[in-house]
Design an enzyme around this catalytic site. Sequence first.
Site, PDB file in Angstrom:
ATOM      1  N   THR A   1      57.120 101.854 -67.170  1.00  0.00           N
ATOM      2  CA  THR A   1      56.882 101.035 -65.985  1.00  0.00           C
ATOM      3  C   THR A   1      57.053 101.670 -64.983  1.00  0.00           C
ATOM      4  O   THR A   1      56.322 101.419 -63.762  1.00  0.00           O
ATOM      5  CB  THR A   1      57.928  99.775 -66.179  1.00  0.00           C
ATOM      6  OG1 THR A   1      58.161  99.289 -67.459  1.00  0.00           O
ATOM      7  CG2 THR A   1      57.465  98.779 -65.339  1.00  0.00           C
TER       8      THR A   1
ATOM      9  N   ARG B   1      60.570 108.708 -68.107  1.00  0.00           N
ATOM     10  CA  ARG B   1      62.150 108.730 -68.141  1.00  0.00           C
ATOM     11  C   ARG B   1      62.550 109.086 -69.518  1.00  0.00           C
ATOM     12  O   ARG B   1      62.066 108.552 -70.211  1.00  0.00           O
ATOM     13  CB  ARG B   1      62.326 107.185 -67.754  1.00  0.00           C
ATOM     14  CG  ARG B   1      63.871 107.155 -67.292  1.00  0.00           C
ATOM     15  CD  ARG B   1      64.058 105.761 -66.719  1.00  0.00           C
ATOM     16  NE  ARG B   1      63.461 105.383 -65.732  1.00  0.00           N
ATOM     17  CZ  ARG B   1      63.842 104.105 -64.996  1.00  0.00           C
ATOM     18  NH1 ARG B   1      64.671 103.214 -65.491  1.00  0.00           N
ATOM     19  NH2 ARG B   1      63.233 103.764 -63.740  1.00  0.00           N
TER      20      ARG B   1
ATOM     21  N   SER C   1      66.102 105.772 -62.063  1.00  0.00           N
ATOM     22  CA  SER C   1      66.775 104.405 -61.440  1.00  0.00           C
ATOM     23  C   SER C   1      67.956 103.914 -61.874  1.00  0.00           C
ATOM     24  O   SER C   1      69.150 104.695 -61.467  1.00  0.00           O
ATOM     25  CB  SER C   1      65.608 103.493 -61.735  1.00  0.00           C
ATOM     26  OG  SER C   1      65.976 102.153 -61.183  1.00  0.00           O
ATOM     27  N   HIS C   2      68.265 103.209 -62.430  1.00  0.00           N
ATOM     28  CA  HIS C   2      69.695 102.414 -62.606  1.00  0.00           C
ATOM     29  C   HIS C   2      70.288 102.900 -64.055  1.00  0.00           C
ATOM     30  O   HIS C   2      71.417 102.736 -64.366  1.00  0.00           O
ATOM     31  CB  HIS C   2      69.377 101.100 -62.733  1.00  0.00           C
ATOM     32  CG  HIS C   2      68.530 100.581 -63.698  1.00  0.00           C
ATOM     33  ND1 HIS C   2      67.127 100.612 -63.287  1.00  0.00           N
ATOM     34  CD2 HIS C   2      68.629 100.109 -64.940  1.00  0.00           C
ATOM     35  CE1 HIS C   2      66.424 100.022 -64.393  1.00  0.00           C
ATOM     36  NE2 HIS C   2      67.131 100.033 -65.510  1.00  0.00           N
TER      37      HIS C   2
ATOM     38  N   LYS D   1      58.667 110.265 -61.197  1.00  0.00           N
ATOM     39  CA  LYS D   1      57.446 109.177 -60.878  1.00  0.00           C
ATOM     40  C   LYS D   1      56.558 109.693 -59.878  1.00  0.00           C
ATOM     41  O   LYS D   1      57.155 110.504 -58.696  1.00  0.00           O
ATOM     42  CB  LYS D   1      58.011 107.929 -60.841  1.00  0.00           C
ATOM     43  CG  LYS D   1      59.106 107.568 -59.663  1.00  0.00           C
ATOM     44  CD  LYS D   1      59.475 106.044 -59.528  1.00  0.00           C
ATOM     45  CE  LYS D   1      60.699 106.229 -58.618  1.00  0.00           C
ATOM     46  NZ  LYS D   1      61.321 104.892 -58.528  1.00  0.00           N
TER      47      LYS D   1
ATOM     48  N   ASP E   1      70.832 100.068 -56.496  1.00  0.00           N
ATOM     49  CA  ASP E   1      71.093 100.980 -57.937  1.00  0.00           C
ATOM     50  C   ASP E   1      70.899 102.574 -57.617  1.00  0.00           C
ATOM     51  O   ASP E   1      71.058 102.914 -56.466  1.00  0.00           O
ATOM     52  CB  ASP E   1      69.905 100.408 -58.726  1.00  0.00           C
ATOM     53  CG  ASP E   1      68.418 100.924 -58.081  1.00  0.00           C
ATOM     54  OD1 ASP E   1      68.393 101.059 -57.044  1.00  0.00           O
ATOM     55  OD2 ASP E   1      67.616 101.115 -59.007  1.00  0.00           O
TER      56      ASP E   1
ATOM     57  N   ASP F   1      68.474 104.655 -57.485  1.00  0.00           N
ATOM     58  CA  ASP F   1      67.628 105.026 -56.483  1.00  0.00           C
ATOM     59  C   ASP F   1      67.335 104.160 -55.276  1.00  0.00           C
ATOM     60  O   ASP F   1      66.505 104.291 -54.433  1.00  0.00           O
ATOM     61  CB  ASP F   1      66.092 105.582 -57.062  1.00  0.00           C
ATOM     62  CG  ASP F   1      65.657 104.256 -57.794  1.00  0.00           C
ATOM     63  OD1 ASP F   1      66.144 103.346 -58.113  1.00  0.00           O
ATOM     64  OD2 ASP F   1      64.491 104.313 -57.915  1.00  0.00           O
TER      65      ASP F   1
ATOM     66  N   ASP G   1      66.513 101.059 -54.843  1.00  0.00           N
ATOM     67  CA  ASP G   1      65.343 100.092 -54.608  1.00  0.00           C
ATOM     68  C   ASP G   1      65.760  98.833 -55.180  1.00  0.00           C
ATOM     69  O   ASP G   1      65.206  97.628 -54.611  1.00  0.00           O
ATOM     70  CB  ASP G   1      63.993 100.687 -55.323  1.00  0.00           C
ATOM     71  CG  ASP G   1      64.320 100.709 -56.810  1.00  0.00           C
ATOM     72  OD1 ASP G   1      65.185 100.734 -57.406  1.00  0.00           O
ATOM     73  OD2 ASP G   1      63.162 101.213 -57.370  1.00  0.00           O
ATOM     74  N   ARG G   2      66.939  98.348 -55.865  1.00  0.00           N
ATOM     75  CA  ARG G   2      67.373  97.189 -56.191  1.00  0.00           C
ATOM     76  C   ARG G   2      68.277  96.864 -55.491  1.00  0.00           C
ATOM     77  O   ARG G   2      69.095  97.535 -54.809  1.00  0.00           O
ATOM     78  CB  ARG G   2      67.806  97.183 -57.891  1.00  0.00           C
ATOM     79  CG  ARG G   2      66.662  97.588 -58.850  1.00  0.00           C
ATOM     80  CD  ARG G   2      67.526  97.488 -59.998  1.00  0.00           C
ATOM     81  NE  ARG G   2      66.198  97.512 -61.041  1.00  0.00           N
ATOM     82  CZ  ARG G   2      66.270  97.583 -62.313  1.00  0.00           C
ATOM     83  NH1 ARG G   2      67.240  97.116 -62.862  1.00  0.00           N
ATOM     84  NH2 ARG G   2      65.212  97.595 -63.095  1.00  0.00           N
TER      85      ARG G   2
ATOM     86  N   SER H   1      64.680  91.090 -61.744  1.00  0.00           N
ATOM     87  CA  SER H   1      65.389  92.403 -62.086  1.00  0.00           C
ATOM     88  C   SER H   1      66.050  93.034 -60.914  1.00  0.00           C
ATOM     89  O   SER H   1      66.231  94.144 -60.633  1.00  0.00           O
ATOM     90  CB  SER H   1      64.530  93.320 -62.992  1.00  0.00           C
ATOM     91  OG  SER H   1      63.711  93.831 -62.149  1.00  0.00           O
TER      92      SER H   1
ATOM     93  N   LYS I   1      60.286  98.607 -53.860  1.00  0.00           N
ATOM     94  CA  LYS I   1      61.270  97.319 -53.710  1.00  0.00           C
ATOM     95  C   LYS I   1      62.337  98.021 -52.710  1.00  0.00           C
ATOM     96  O   LYS I   1      62.340  99.373 -52.831  1.00  0.00           O
ATOM     97  CB  LYS I   1      61.861  96.787 -54.944  1.00  0.00           C
ATOM     98  CG  LYS I   1      62.210  97.572 -55.803  1.00  0.00           C
ATOM     99  CD  LYS I   1      62.608  97.076 -57.327  1.00  0.00           C
ATOM    100  CE  LYS I   1      62.869  97.904 -58.539  1.00  0.00           C
ATOM    101  NZ  LYS I   1      61.909  97.890 -59.453  1.00  0.00           N
TER     102      LYS I   1
HETATM  103  C1  G1P Z   1      62.552  96.954 -65.488  1.00  0.00           C
HETATM  104  C2  G1P Z   1      62.595  95.459 -64.732  1.00  0.00           C
HETATM  105  C3  G1P Z   1      61.357  95.567 -64.019  1.00  0.00           C
HETATM  106  C4  G1P Z   1      61.516  96.586 -63.147  1.00  0.00           C
HETATM  107  C5  G1P Z   1      61.623  98.125 -63.771  1.00  0.00           C
HETATM  108  C6  G1P Z   1      61.676  99.311 -62.837  1.00  0.00           C
HETATM  109  O1  G1P Z   1      61.586  96.954 -66.258  1.00  0.00           O
HETATM  110  O2  G1P Z   1      62.574  94.526 -65.661  1.00  0.00           O
HETATM  111  O3  G1P Z   1      61.274  94.364 -63.300  1.00  0.00           O
HETATM  112  O4  G1P Z   1      60.180  96.721 -62.150  1.00  0.00           O
HETATM  113  O5  G1P Z   1      62.670  97.975 -64.384  1.00  0.00           O
HETATM  114  O6  G1P Z   1      62.938  98.857 -61.941  1.00  0.00           O
HETATM  115  P1  G1P Z   1      61.453  97.102 -68.118  1.00  0.00           P
HETATM  116  O7  G1P Z   1      62.642  97.723 -68.450  1.00  0.00           O
HETATM  117  O8  G1P Z   1      61.831  95.599 -68.126  1.00  0.00           O
HETATM  118  O9  G1P Z   1      60.345  97.222 -68.343  1.00  0.00           O
HETATM  119 ZN    ZN Z   2      65.709 101.614 -59.268  1.00  0.00          ZN
END
Ligand code: G1P
Ligand code: ZN
Length: 541
Positions: A15, A19, A110-111, A123, A275, A277, A279-280, A363, A374
Amino acid sequence: MIVITTPIAGQRPGTSGLRKSVQVFRQPGYLENFVQSLFDVLEHHKGATLVVGGDGRYFNDQAIQTVLRLAAANGFGRVLVGQGGILSTPAASAVIRSRKAYGGIILSASHNPGGPEGDFGIKYNAGNGGPAPEALTEAVYRRTQSIERYLGVESPDVDLGTLGNTLVGGMAVEVIDPVATHADLMETLFDFGAIRRLLGSGSFRMRFDAMHAVTGPYAHEVFVKRLGAPAASVVNGTPLPDFGGGHPDPNPTYAAELVAAMFAADAPDFGAASDGDGDRNMIVGRRFIVTPSDSLAVLAANAQLVPGYAAGLKGVARSMPTSAAVDAVAAALGIPCFETPTGWKFFGNLLDAGRITLCGEESAGTGSDHVREKDGLWAVLFWLNVLAVRGESVEAIVRDHWRRFGRHVYSRHDYEGVDAAAATALMARLREALPGLPGQKFSPGTVTLADDFAYTDQVDGSVTTGQGLRIGFDNGSRIVFRLSGTGTEGATLRVYLERFEADVQRHGTDAQQALAGLIATAEQLAGIAATTGRTQPTVIT
Ligand code: G1P
Ligand code: ZN
């Protein structure tokens, strides 16, 4: 320099890019294999400008030096790299757009936890500042499997600590202030004067928890330096390579420290976290947690109070599993509301085409057309702007929202690290059962919709299938089953639960209690315990 190499398997981006664990990324040639495949697939990038930065996690600095050497050998003209190797995801998007760069590489998982035992990620964002479209990531993946050489230049490490210009091979490298472009952009959108008065009023306190991740420097610049909040308003504000051993995901489980502070006797008026990076976002009032789905809806309903959005919203969008709270606002405003698959890249075309202004995901991702990612800091500033204008508490604003639009009681249950084969089997079985569900009665209601979500892009007509199993009931309740595309260990099953309450007086605020019937039905439909061996989710948000 040309290095002959054999392709490395398994570099399929999920997504949000590729990673994997740090250990995987540190294998010789691993990063090069992916970056060279990306450069091989890009077109017309000779002499172009690339933006590079990351969330400061372990391996970030080393990876950046590798990217610089490959970029130089592949003919890029200039790389803009954040000082200290730092660029939050939304800041990278802002820099790509303001400097009209060709694209950007963001080094982040990310997180996900960081450190030598943690995760790493990479990415690519395109020239619009947004995540690479699916067609491009697929092409990169195909290339990773056939690549036979990568290109590099011999050059000493760039000093990332000092602002200014240098050369790597023949390529210009500019170490830029990672914060300024984004902070300036925020000033164009929000009423900094009103927020400054609120924060300086003496009767309003905020607590922003940067979780030792990338937003520390951004929060210091914006909240403390530009808006006059006391320095103590920013906690865990120094980015650490291992995020201080924490899990920089702003939700009630991993941001427990923030939640505890916001539920304490001397709780501040407003709490927020971001988070790894940046964005959250997580928004917390005094003894009151705002769900991300509600947050998006509240921002949409109050957008006219914020200078950058005072002219009105063109439309809004939410990812499919996000609650329909924002749909209710869109209907009241008479603007379109789009439902997209999970992942920010699906908002990109709608934003580029001017069809939407605000968008978000359950999320904890919220954003607008100001960048193509985001944006955690942006969401916090939006809330502060609304609080400054309305002069009410976070809880009062959300309760008033529920009274006007009804409440979409919502929760997500995550079963992390389950056996991948078991998770796939569970989904397959459920998918097969879907056609038989409509008309069947369960405790939450009668099933009216049961499908595997597919999305047709409104702008380019592309179709994306297999985006999650939706089961909708006649009273607006819904259960969604989906497998995560960002995990690095086994599989993560996500169960999204939603129930509409038109009469908000009927229930208290306890979502798990209000959703008990749906939770039991989810188990009945999917047999989660029997298939995965888990009787409880790992994380509830
Ligand atoms: C998760 C979140 C999704 C978000 C993504 C990247 O993806 O559910 O909304 O866009 O992280 O931050 P998932 O692990 O569900 O594929
Ligand atoms: Zn993030």
